[in-house]
Write an enzyme that holds these catalytic residues in place. Structure first.
Site, PDB file in Angstrom:
ATOM      1  N   SER A  97       0.903  -1.040   6.726  1.00 49.21           N
ATOM      2  CA  SER A  97       1.787  -1.927   7.477  1.00 49.21           C
ATOM      3  C   SER A  97       2.350  -1.234   8.725  1.00 49.21           C
ATOM      4  O   SER A  97       1.583  -0.680   9.513  1.00 49.21           O
ATOM      5  CB  SER A  97       2.904  -2.411   6.539  1.00 49.21           C
ATOM      6  OG  SER A  97       3.693  -3.380   7.153  1.00 49.21           O
ATOM      7  N   MET A  98       3.665  -1.189   8.890  1.00 49.81           N
ATOM      8  CA  MET A  98       4.250  -0.544  10.063  1.00 49.81           C
ATOM      9  C   MET A  98       3.861   0.921  10.148  1.00 49.81           C
ATOM     10  O   MET A  98       3.898   1.515  11.233  1.00 49.81           O
ATOM     11  CB  MET A  98       5.772  -0.697  10.007  1.00 49.81           C
ATOM     12  CG  MET A  98       6.526   0.086  11.049  1.00 49.81           C
ATOM     13  SD  MET A  98       8.295  -0.263  10.929  1.00 49.81           S
ATOM     14  CE  MET A  98       9.017   1.316  11.277  1.00 49.81           C
ATOM     15  N   ASP A 148      -2.501 -12.131   6.365  1.00 51.70           N
ATOM     16  CA  ASP A 148      -2.442 -11.578   5.008  1.00 51.70           C
ATOM     17  C   ASP A 148      -1.165 -11.990   4.287  1.00 51.70           C
ATOM     18  O   ASP A 148      -0.771 -11.384   3.307  1.00 51.70           O
ATOM     19  CB  ASP A 148      -2.581 -10.049   5.042  1.00 51.70           C
ATOM     20  CG  ASP A 148      -1.374  -9.348   5.669  1.00 51.70           C
ATOM     21  OD1 ASP A 148      -0.407 -10.040   6.047  1.00 51.70           O
ATOM     22  OD2 ASP A 148      -1.402  -8.110   5.776  1.00 51.70           O
ATOM     23  N   HIS A 178      -0.484  -8.812   1.849  1.00 53.27           N
ATOM     24  CA  HIS A 178      -0.014  -7.703   2.677  1.00 53.27           C
ATOM     25  C   HIS A 178       0.345  -6.439   1.880  1.00 53.27           C
ATOM     26  O   HIS A 178      -0.086  -5.343   2.222  1.00 53.27           O
ATOM     27  CB  HIS A 178       1.205  -8.166   3.475  1.00 53.27           C
ATOM     28  CG  HIS A 178       1.708  -7.140   4.435  1.00 53.27           C
ATOM     29  ND1 HIS A 178       0.971  -6.735   5.521  1.00 53.27           N
ATOM     30  CD2 HIS A 178       2.852  -6.417   4.467  1.00 53.27           C
ATOM     31  CE1 HIS A 178       1.653  -5.815   6.189  1.00 53.27           C
ATOM     32  NE2 HIS A 178       2.794  -5.602   5.568  1.00 53.27           N
TER      33      HIS A 178
END
Ligand SMILES: *[C@@H]1O[C@H](CO)[C@@H](O)[C@H](O)[C@H]1NC(C)=O
Ligand SMILES: *[C@@H]1O[C@H](CO)[C@@H](O)[C@H](O)[C@H]1NC(C)=O
Ligand SMILES: *[C@@H]1O[C@H](CO)[C@@H](O)[C@H](O)[C@H]1NC(C)=O
Ligand SMILES: *[C@@H]1O[C@H](CO)[C@@H](O)[C@H](O)[C@H]1NC(C)=O
Length: 622
Positions: free
Chosen positions: A261-262, A530, A581
């Site tokens: 993710s980030m 996602d 996700h």
């Protein structure tokens, strides 16, 4: 990847399964939060019940069970049934260790090859208090984020909790007298709270081929900080560098960075930082690959309303009663203030403006049969007393934020981030020396490290929020919720922002339009992705952007492998076939790809595109 992995037919791609089970679970947690809040504020005589509830909160699964029993009236009957089913199954799944993929690869002879550094996403690293002052010392080394005790603190000591977690809007660091730091070690992000795994499945499968704590390093970080301050305060990037050099020294092997993710944005920033301070040759010599899982490469649409109004799909698409409770307990205004103080979250605002995210005339990811465009990211009901039409594109929302949010926030954006789209190769080269560009792959190129490889692994086939219907609350209405003495509000008034604009804009959850496509449901239009990150952000750089020399001068090989989201209905987290996700971190297909890269079989991870991302990416005017 294994040739036996089922390749879904294109027609499956559109048949979405009715499985918002995770949402139910979050909902249940929210019910606990809101329910308890009401108890506490309404009637202190309930305090004894609340105490026992507090004890139960240490075990979230039990707390969920308790919720479904205790707050029957709040939960529709069918949902209650679902919840109970799910809970029995979840407790099993959360207890199950998952070595399958690792064992299978070990049987085929896989052994540890490259040491790995795991870089978690936003909110997944636990945060703990290091404040030692007398009145705050009760919190010392207790998790304020990423544990069930966080829920307790938030509920029963909200002011204090916010005081600890909110950053100073000027400096972007802890406020005076408070110290909060990221938890360290593998446990910092293996589980978010008891039973809710994050990295543990990947760690288990790596362990099954022979990895241990010597070769796995989890780089937990304080995701609230801007990238700049991560280095400034915690020397975060220096520490990754040392870890990688130590790995090289001990094992004589390059390191694989695995981000989620980030973490993908953080890893990209790390590469740019390394290149600037120590040269791209270092990267070529020490980094085998970056594996970006569910990477937020071009930002996330849901970050836009979150920083604008404190809302997102998760807070509006809940039963009205729950929404009201939540609003009373922790209002959208307060949430927006808190989110904005977290400069790290602004790294997820969308990048590339109208070129990537479209405008009134269309967006690259509009479906062929769409009757409305996602290019209008925020649409407002026209106001009778003004004739300004309000249809904000992604760039328009950025402008709104700059104009309406507190000046400190504007200043932070200005000095730490950049969200543009750059076509000039020479300007992109110049940006190598400008840290504000290092979180935007459209303004800063991949490092000049031709031997490094980049894997984009992400899920597809899960509806994902993409654009919104907004309204402006009439001022009278606003007064109802406005608490003029609230410290958060006073602070922003002092800082020169217009109080009316602070949260006059809200997602209009009353708007539902089935006649449009994509339809508006409770103020939100869904696109592809996602479930959290839009397909454009997950894939456009991978399949197209980094094919352009200006963004990838060394021609680093980029392999994109999509995981089809086909969750098991009997598992809260979707089981081994989820592409969601977060739940993708437990997907067998994903685990196999990750372990293969780590054990030196990266060349066997195939390019696999199931979504229309290539078409969408080609529509971007690169
Ligand atoms: C933004 O970056 C600057 C350096 O350009 C830094 O001094 C400042 O603390 C950062 N602001 C925030 C809020 O993180
Ligand atoms: C548009 O196309 C998508 C996929 O091709 C399909 O799922 C959807 O139902 C269509 N919508 C309309 C209104 O025709
Ligand atoms: C509406 O727009 C016209 C021309 O753009 C302007 O003259 C007028 O003042 C506007 N009316 C209001 C109520 O803003
Ligand atoms: C902004 O808020 C901070 C924290 O409350 C305060 O110290 C500072 O003086 C304010 N700035 C201005 C310009 O009012």
């Amino acid at each position: 990847m294994s040739p036996s992995s089922p390749s879904p037919s294109p027609s499956d791609a559109t048949a979405s399964k009715p499985r918002p089970v995770l949402r139910y679970a979050l909902l249940a947690l929210a019910v606990v939060v809101a329910g308890v809040a009401v108890f506490v504020s309404r009637d202190m005589r309930h305090m004894r019940n609340v105490r026992s509830l507090m004890d139960v909160l240490d075990d979230p699964l039990e707390a969920l069970q308790l919720t479904s029993l205790k707050y029957d009236a709040l939960i529709p009957k069918d949902m209650r049934q679902n919840l109970e089913d799910m809970l029995t199954k979840t407790s099993k799944w959360s207890e199950t260790l998952d070595f399958q993929v690792g064992w299978e690869l070990a049987r085929q002879g896989a052994k540890p090859e490259h040491p790995v550094v795991l870089i978690p996403g936003i909110v997944s690293t636990g945060l703990e208090s290091w404040t030692t002052s007398e009145e705050e010392s009760a919190y010392f080394r207790r998790r304020l984020w990423g544990s069930t005790s966080m829920l307790r603190s938030a509920l029963f000591d909200k002011e204090k909790w916010v005081k600890h977690l909110m950053l100073d809007p000027e400096t972007g660091l802890d406020p005076e007298g408070i110290r909060v730091r990221a938890a360290q070690g593998l446990d910092a992000a293996s589980y978010f709270a008891a039973g809710y795994w994050v990295w543990s499945k990947i760690i288990e499968n790596l362990a099954a081929v022979g990895y241990d704590t010597n070769r796995i390093h989890l780089a937990g970080y304080d995701w609230r900080l801007s990238m700049y301050n991560l280095e400034e305060r915690d020397h975060f990037f220096t520490r990754i560098m040392s870890q990688v050099e130590t790995n090289s020294k001990i094992y004589k092997k390059k390191t694989v960075l695995i981000s989620h993710s980030m973490g993908g944005t953080v890893a990209f920033y790390f590469l740019k930082w390394m290149e600037h301070h120590h040269g791209a040759a270092w990267i070529d010599k020490h980094i085998e690959a970056l594996v970006s899982i569910s990477g937020t490469l071009l930002g996330v649409p849901k970050a836009m309303p979150a920083l604008m109004t404190g809302e997102m799909r998760d807070t509006v698409q809940v039963p009205a009663m729950l929404a009201n409770l939540l609003e009373r307990f922790f209002s959208s205004r307060e949430r927006a203030q808190l989110f904005r103080s977290w400069a790290g979250s602004a790294s997820m605002l969308v990048k590339g403006g109208e070129v990537v995210w479209g405008n009134e005339n269309g967006a690259p990811d509009d479906m062929d049969n769409a009757t409305v465009t996602h290019g209008v990211m925020m649409e407002y009901e026209p106001q009778p007393d003004s004739n300004s039409t309000r249809r904000l594109s992604a760039a328009g929302v950025h402008d709104w934020l700059r104009l309406n949010a507190p000046k400190t926030f504007e200043h932070m954006l200005q000095t730490n981030y950049s969200y543009g789209f750059e076509r000039s190769a020479s300007q992109i080269r110049k940006n190598n020396a400008d840290h504000t560009k290092w979180s935007n792959p459209l303004e800063a190129a991949l490092p000049n490290a031709p031997h490094m490889k980049l894997y984009c692994l992400y899920g597809y086939n899960q509806p994902t929020e993409r654009s919104y219907w907004m309204h402006e609350l009439p001022p009278e209405d606003e007064k109802l919720h406005l608490n003029p003495d609230h410290p958060l509000l006073t602070q922003s008034l002092n800082n020169g922002s217009n109080p009316k604009s602070l949260s006059l804009s809200r997602i209009d959850a009353s708007v539902t339009r089935g006649d449009e496509f994509p339809a508006v449901q409770q103020g939100v239009r869904l696109g592809e992705g996602d479930g959290t990150v839009s397909l454009l952000s997950l894939g456009a750089m991978c399949v197209e952007g980094w094919k352009h020399k200006r963004y990838n001068p060394a021609n680093i090989q980029v392999i994109t492998h999509e995981v089809f989201h086909d969750p098991s209905a009997f598992d809260l987290r979707g089981g081994g076939s989820s592409g969601d996700h977060i739940d993708i971190l437990g997907s067998h297909e994903l685990n196999e790809a990750v372990v293969r890269v780590a054990v030196g079989l990266g060349h066997t991870v195939e390019e696999r595109i199931l979504s229309p991302i290539r078409t969408y990416a080609q529509r971007i005017a690169w």
